[in-house]
Design a protein around this motif. Structure first.
Motif, PDB file in Angstrom:
ATOM      1  N   LEU A  19     -27.701 -76.274 -22.445  1.00  0.00           N
ATOM      2  CA  LEU A  19     -27.796 -75.327 -21.327  1.00  0.00           C
ATOM      3  C   LEU A  19     -29.099 -74.542 -21.420  1.00  0.00           C
ATOM      4  N   PRO A  20     -29.687 -74.178 -20.266  1.00  0.00           N
ATOM      5  CA  PRO A  20     -30.901 -73.356 -20.322  1.00  0.00           C
ATOM      6  C   PRO A  20     -30.578 -71.974 -20.898  1.00  0.00           C
ATOM      7  N   PRO A  21     -31.566 -71.325 -21.519  1.00  0.00           N
ATOM      8  CA  PRO A  21     -31.308 -69.998 -22.096  1.00  0.00           C
ATOM      9  C   PRO A  21     -30.781 -69.031 -21.042  1.00  0.00           C
ATOM     10  N   GLY A  22     -29.745 -68.293 -21.399  1.00  0.00           N
ATOM     11  CA  GLY A  22     -29.197 -67.297 -20.475  1.00  0.00           C
ATOM     12  C   GLY A  22     -28.211 -67.859 -19.466  1.00  0.00           C
ATOM     13  N   ALA A  23     -27.669 -69.056 -19.709  1.00  0.00           N
ATOM     14  CA  ALA A  23     -26.769 -69.687 -18.729  1.00  0.00           C
ATOM     15  C   ALA A  23     -25.468 -68.888 -18.556  1.00  0.00           C
ATOM     16  N   VAL A  24     -24.982 -68.872 -17.313  1.00  0.00           N
ATOM     17  CA  VAL A  24     -23.786 -68.106 -16.950  1.00  0.00           C
ATOM     18  C   VAL A  24     -22.649 -69.065 -16.577  1.00  0.00           C
ATOM     19  N   ASP A  25     -21.496 -68.892 -17.200  1.00  0.00           N
ATOM     20  CA  ASP A  25     -20.272 -69.564 -16.752  1.00  0.00           C
ATOM     21  C   ASP A  25     -19.701 -68.670 -15.658  1.00  0.00           C
ATOM     22  N   ALA A  26     -19.958 -69.011 -14.403  1.00  0.00           N
ATOM     23  CA  ALA A  26     -19.711 -68.094 -13.290  1.00  0.00           C
ATOM     24  C   ALA A  26     -18.353 -68.284 -12.610  1.00  0.00           C
ATOM     25  N   HIS A  27     -17.452 -69.030 -13.249  1.00  0.00           N
ATOM     26  CA  HIS A  27     -16.074 -69.082 -12.745  1.00  0.00           C
ATOM     27  C   HIS A  27     -15.135 -69.396 -13.900  1.00  0.00           C
ATOM     28  N   CYS A  28     -14.498 -68.360 -14.388  1.00  0.00           N
ATOM     29  CA  CYS A  28     -13.494 -68.546 -15.438  1.00  0.00           C
ATOM     30  C   CYS A  28     -12.497 -67.391 -15.316  1.00  0.00           C
ATOM     31  N   HIS A  29     -11.416 -67.502 -16.053  1.00  0.00           N
ATOM     32  CA  HIS A  29     -10.333 -66.517 -15.949  1.00  0.00           C
ATOM     33  C   HIS A  29      -9.888 -66.073 -17.339  1.00  0.00           C
ATOM     34  N   GLY A  63     -22.483 -72.839 -25.437  1.00  0.00           N
ATOM     35  CA  GLY A  63     -23.893 -72.462 -25.294  1.00  0.00           C
ATOM     36  C   GLY A  63     -24.199 -71.580 -24.096  1.00  0.00           C
ATOM     37  N   PHE A  64     -23.154 -71.011 -23.497  1.00  0.00           N
ATOM     38  CA  PHE A  64     -23.387 -70.036 -22.429  1.00  0.00           C
ATOM     39  C   PHE A  64     -23.729 -68.676 -23.025  1.00  0.00           C
ATOM     40  N   THR A  65     -24.381 -67.837 -22.205  1.00  0.00           N
ATOM     41  CA  THR A  65     -24.681 -66.466 -22.625  1.00  0.00           C
ATOM     42  C   THR A  65     -23.725 -65.479 -21.964  1.00  0.00           C
ATOM     43  N   ARG A  66     -23.355 -65.772 -20.724  1.00  0.00           N
ATOM     44  CA  ARG A  66     -22.573 -64.799 -19.944  1.00  0.00           C
ATOM     45  C   ARG A  66     -21.402 -65.473 -19.222  1.00  0.00           C
ATOM     46  N   ASN A  67     -20.435 -64.623 -18.806  1.00  0.00           N
ATOM     47  CA  ASN A  67     -19.277 -65.080 -18.017  1.00  0.00           C
ATOM     48  C   ASN A  67     -19.114 -64.246 -16.750  1.00  0.00           C
ATOM     49  N   VAL A  68     -18.643 -64.896 -15.706  1.00  0.00           N
ATOM     50  CA  VAL A  68     -18.098 -64.165 -14.558  1.00  0.00           C
ATOM     51  C   VAL A  68     -16.599 -64.468 -14.543  1.00  0.00           C
ATOM     52  N   ILE A  69     -15.803 -63.417 -14.745  1.00  0.00           N
ATOM     53  CA  ILE A  69     -14.362 -63.591 -14.903  1.00  0.00           C
ATOM     54  C   ILE A  69     -13.677 -63.228 -13.581  1.00  0.00           C
ATOM     55  N   VAL A  70     -12.998 -64.203 -13.034  1.00  0.00           N
ATOM     56  CA  VAL A  70     -12.360 -64.044 -11.723  1.00  0.00           C
ATOM     57  C   VAL A  70     -10.881 -63.746 -11.939  1.00  0.00           C
ATOM     58  N   GLN A  71     -10.412 -62.685 -11.294  1.00  0.00           N
ATOM     59  CA  GLN A  71      -8.996 -62.332 -11.379  1.00  0.00           C
ATOM     60  C   GLN A  71      -8.141 -63.526 -10.960  1.00  0.00           C
ATOM     61  N   ALA A  72      -7.184 -63.900 -11.793  1.00  0.00           N
ATOM     62  CA  ALA A  72      -6.301 -65.032 -11.470  1.00  0.00           C
ATOM     63  C   ALA A  72      -5.047 -64.505 -10.777  1.00  0.00           C
ATOM     64  N   THR A  73      -4.467 -65.324  -9.925  1.00  0.00           N
ATOM     65  CA  THR A  73      -3.344 -64.862  -9.109  1.00  0.00           C
ATOM     66  C   THR A  73      -2.099 -64.526  -9.941  1.00  0.00           C
ATOM     67  N   CYS A  74      -2.004 -65.076 -11.140  1.00  0.00           N
ATOM     68  CA  CYS A  74      -0.832 -64.753 -11.975  1.00  0.00           C
ATOM     69  C   CYS A  74      -0.846 -63.286 -12.410  1.00  0.00           C
ATOM     70  N   HIS A  75      -1.985 -62.608 -12.256  1.00  0.00           N
ATOM     71  CA  HIS A  75      -2.051 -61.170 -12.539  1.00  0.00           C
ATOM     72  C   HIS A  75      -2.017 -60.328 -11.252  1.00  0.00           C
ATOM     73  N   GLY A  76      -1.829 -60.976 -10.116  1.00  0.00           N
ATOM     74  CA  GLY A  76      -1.715 -60.239  -8.860  1.00  0.00           C
ATOM     75  C   GLY A  76      -2.897 -59.300  -8.642  1.00  0.00           C
ATOM     76  N   LYS A  77      -2.569 -58.045  -8.294  1.00  0.00           N
ATOM     77  CA  LYS A  77      -3.627 -57.054  -8.033  1.00  0.00           C
ATOM     78  C   LYS A  77      -3.807 -56.123  -9.227  1.00  0.00           C
ATOM     79  N   ASP A  78      -3.251 -56.510 -10.350  1.00  0.00           N
ATOM     80  CA  ASP A  78      -3.397 -55.719 -11.579  1.00  0.00           C
ATOM     81  C   ASP A  78      -4.579 -56.307 -12.364  1.00  0.00           C
ATOM     82  N   LEU A  92     -22.118 -58.638 -21.144  1.00  0.00           N
ATOM     83  CA  LEU A  92     -22.299 -60.086 -20.987  1.00  0.00           C
ATOM     84  C   LEU A  92     -21.255 -60.704 -20.057  1.00  0.00           C
ATOM     85  N   ALA A  93     -20.464 -59.875 -19.384  1.00  0.00           N
ATOM     86  CA  ALA A  93     -19.525 -60.420 -18.384  1.00  0.00           C
ATOM     87  C   ALA A  93     -19.509 -59.517 -17.162  1.00  0.00           C
TER      88      ALA A  93
END
Ligand code: 0GY
Length: 290
Positions: A19-29, A63-78, A92-93
């Protein structure tokens, strides 16, 4: 967890693609852990626990540097599990929340301070009960003031009906998993052309070129999904994001190998420039501008 739940892959391969330096995993939970962050009563599934420590370990292993963490529906609006992960990530997230109509500017400001940068509007019927469009528009107006964006999750057959709504939204809009095309129909089918035309027409519309493992009918290595991702990366290199989708909710056939998913990237973004935009420049612009 549900009796038929398929837990995430226990020992993914080390990717061959560097992965290039500073790569972001931009969809995970993150899921739970339930003892600390109970699942929402209105959830449509009960997953295996998959907390922030495992997510961060996977980030480092792949080899990622950062994450974007998306609220999953099993946690509703909490959103507490995501907020907790954002705090632990030391910058880093970033996160994408799910909120209801009662959300206040103070609530948004509080989440913004820990790294939340968007909300998700979900139209996938097996995952959520439906929300009236006026409710979503009200939320959109509130979050727009914070320079947040909106992630939308829908299936291909629902796009046509959603277009007027999407055009009303005042922010950047990110579509999950290319709007879930039916890959048996090919990239020249009117459904996929409709999505491409909409991206042509709306400069604020982005796409995640994610989840070949969900869209594929042929299974690993998901070759049947490559043309769809490639078409979008090549036409809209500055408006695409990529993520693992770990811990892979609701898989029905197999747990994808996250290392193999990373090795998929150079098949859909074939130049170093496309890879850098997809993995670094675009997510940094959208999530780390401040
Ligand atoms: C995804 C996929 C799914 C589930 C969720 O929030 C969720 O529960 O996103 C799915 O089942 O398609 O986008 O990761």
């Amino acid at each position: 967890m549900d009796a038929n739940w398929i837990p995430f892959h226990p020992n993914p391969k080390k990717p061959a693609f560097v992965l290039p330096p500073g790569a972001v995993d931009a969809h995970c939970h993150v899921f739970g852990p339930a003892a600390e962050f109970p699942y929402a009563p209105e959830r449509k599934y009960t997953p295996c626990d998959a907390g922030k420590d495992k997510l961060f370990a996977l980030r480092d292993y792949l080899g990622f540097t950062r994450n974007v963490i998306v609220q999953a529906t099993c946690h509703g609006k909490d959103n507490r599990a995501v907020v907790d992960a954002l705090k632990a990530a030391n910058g880093l997230a970033r996160g994408v929340a799910t909120v209801g109509p009662g959300i206040t500017e103070a609530d948004i400001a509080e989440m913004d301070a820990v790294g939340m940068r968007g909300v998700r509007f979900n139209f996938v019927k097996r995952l959520v009960d439906s929300t009236p469009k006026e409710v979503f528009i009200g939320i959109a107006e509130k979050i727009a003031k914070f320079d947040w964006h909106i992630v939308v999750y829908f299936e291909a057959q629902d796009l046509e009906e959603l277009i007027p709504f999407l055009k009303e939204l005042p922010t950047t809009i990110v579509v999950d998993h290319m709007g879930r095309p039916d890959v048996t129909k090919g990239i020249y089918h009117p459904d996929f052309r409709r999505f491409i035309s909409l991206m042509d027409e709306m400069p604020n519309l982005w796409s995640k070129v994610t989840c070949p493992e969900r869209l594929s009918l042929s299974g690993p290595p998901y070759d049947d999904v490559i043309p769809f991702c490639q078409a979008i990366v090549e036409r809209f290199p500055d408006r695409v994001l990529w993520g693992t989708d770990w811990p892979h909710p609701n898989m029905t056939t197999h747990a994808p190998d996250d290392g193999a998913l990373v090795d998929y990237i150079p098949k859909i973004a074939r130049t170093q420039e496309q890879q850098r935009k997809l993995l670094v420049d675009n997510p940094m612009r959208l999530y780390w501008a401040r």
